[in-house]
Motif scaffolding. Structure first.
Motif, mmCIF file in Angstrom:
data_model
loop_
_atom_site.group_PDB
_atom_site.id
_atom_site.type_symbol
_atom_site.label_atom_id
_atom_site.label_comp_id
_atom_site.label_asym_id
_atom_site.label_seq_id
_atom_site.Cartn_x
_atom_site.Cartn_y
_atom_site.Cartn_z
ATOM 1 N N THR A 49 1.045 -1.631 0.087
ATOM 2 C CA THR A 49 -0.308 -0.123 -0.092
ATOM 3 C C THR A 49 0.900 1.264 0.032
ATOM 4 O O THR A 49 1.854 0.786 0.802
ATOM 5 N N THR A 89 0.444 4.955 0.147
ATOM 6 C CA THR A 89 -0.183 5.980 0.970
ATOM 7 C C THR A 89 0.446 7.715 1.696
ATOM 8 O O THR A 89 1.724 7.477 1.099
ATOM 9 N N THR A 129 1.176 10.698 2.565
ATOM 10 C CA THR A 129 1.661 10.772 3.848
ATOM 11 C C THR A 129 1.510 13.124 4.516
ATOM 12 O O THR A 129 1.058 13.748 5.172
ATOM 13 N N ALA A 131 -4.528 6.640 -0.618
ATOM 14 C CA ALA A 131 -3.765 5.884 -1.284
ATOM 15 C C ALA A 131 -4.181 4.713 -2.163
ATOM 16 O O ALA A 131 -5.437 4.860 -2.476
ATOM 17 N N SER A 157 -3.433 0.586 -3.303
ATOM 18 C CA SER A 157 -3.455 -0.856 -2.063
ATOM 19 C C SER A 157 -3.317 -1.810 -3.310
ATOM 20 O O SER A 157 -4.391 -1.952 -4.337
ATOM 21 N N LEU A 191 5.175 9.808 0.567
ATOM 22 C CA LEU A 191 4.515 8.719 1.118
ATOM 23 C C LEU A 191 4.835 7.517 2.269
ATOM 24 O O LEU A 191 6.323 7.736 2.294
#
Length: 269
Positions: A41, A43, A45, A104, A106, A146
């Motif tokens: 995953t 994401t 941030t 995100a 995944s 990330l």
């Protein structure tokens, strides 16, 4: 002549019995198995510029895409075998075409299979892929942080000699950076690649599991674009060849036939 014929019959009978014993004593449930699970995953941030952390700039467009490749799963018909695959791919965002911090992509790919005698073979391969596309329409470079979480679990086992099983998991995150005129000016690749093998000659069982969490900064140049690709792969293979003792069995049967033919000739002489 009768003594010689009787001797040949006894030898042939012993060979036939030996072949039958070998065939019957071979493991009826001999099996090679594998499984592989690979997931990751990515994401978003946070964001920053030369002045420090900022909220998402209005000039930054973020587009998320997540999709699997066509699966490859085969259970060959030479013997008993199974092969299964699955995948889960998603963009975790209320607005995938305009992602924000906390959104995100995944990916999850799994495979499993087994083969049993005689002549069983199973083969699987599942690749998923996704991308986060960053476009910067502003006049200032933007750094995007990330969070990357990845994990894999592999298993390969064989229960008898002359069998083969292996499983593979692969996770790749690559970053391509383009300037305002579309020239590629940077590339950064985070790569995890694991391979495990069970050697059927040694009747082995092997498992391998690992996971990690890390942070990566990527640059989106002023007027430029950056692409972050995520690729997750899971593959496996299992094979149990036809038992070689069948050859002995066939030779034994031929021996019995040859002896009977000789005996028939002797009795008719």
């Amino acid at each position: 002549m009768m003594v010689l014929g009787l001797k040949n019959r006894m030898i042939a009978t012993m060979v036939a019995a030996f072949g039958v014993i070998i065939v019957l004593s071979s493991p009826a449930n001999a099996i090679a198995t594998f499984s592989a699970s690979s997931s990751a995953t990515v994401t978003i941030t946070g964001f920053s510029t030369t002045s420090g952390p900022v909220s998402k700039p209005l000039t930054l467009l973020i587009d998320g895409i997540s999709e699997p490749d066509a699966p490859n799963s085969t259970a060959l018909t030479g013997g008993a075998a199974t092969a299964t695959i699955s995948n889960t791919t998603s963009v975790i965002s209320s607005t995938p075409t305009d992602m924000v911090a906390g959104d995100a992509i995944s990916q999850l790919a799994t495979t499993s299979g087994s083969a049993s005698s005689p002549g069983g073979q199973a083969l699987t391969a599942q690749l998923t892929n996704g991308e986060i596309f960053f476009g910067n329409a502003g006049l200032e470079d933007i750094t995007v942080t990330l969070g990357i979480d990845w994990a894999y679990t592999l298993m390969a086992s064989t229960s008898n000699a002359n069998q083969m099983a292996w499983a593979v998991a692969s996770i790749i995150v690559d970053t391509l950076i383009f300037d305002s005129i579309g020239d590629q000016v940077g590339v950064d690749i985070f790569h995890v690649d694991e391979f495990t093998t069970a050697n059927g000659l040694n009747s082995t069982f092997e498992t391998l599991t690992d996971s990690a969490t890390l942070a990566v900064d990527v640059i989106v140049l002023a007027g430029g674009t950056t692409s972050v690709g995520l690729f997750v792969d899971a593959e496996g293979y299992a094979e149990v060849p036809a038992p070689s003792s069948l050859i002995l069995f066939c030779l034994a049967i031929l021996g019995v036939g040859f002896s009977r033919k000789r005996l028939t000739r002797q009795l008719s002489a």
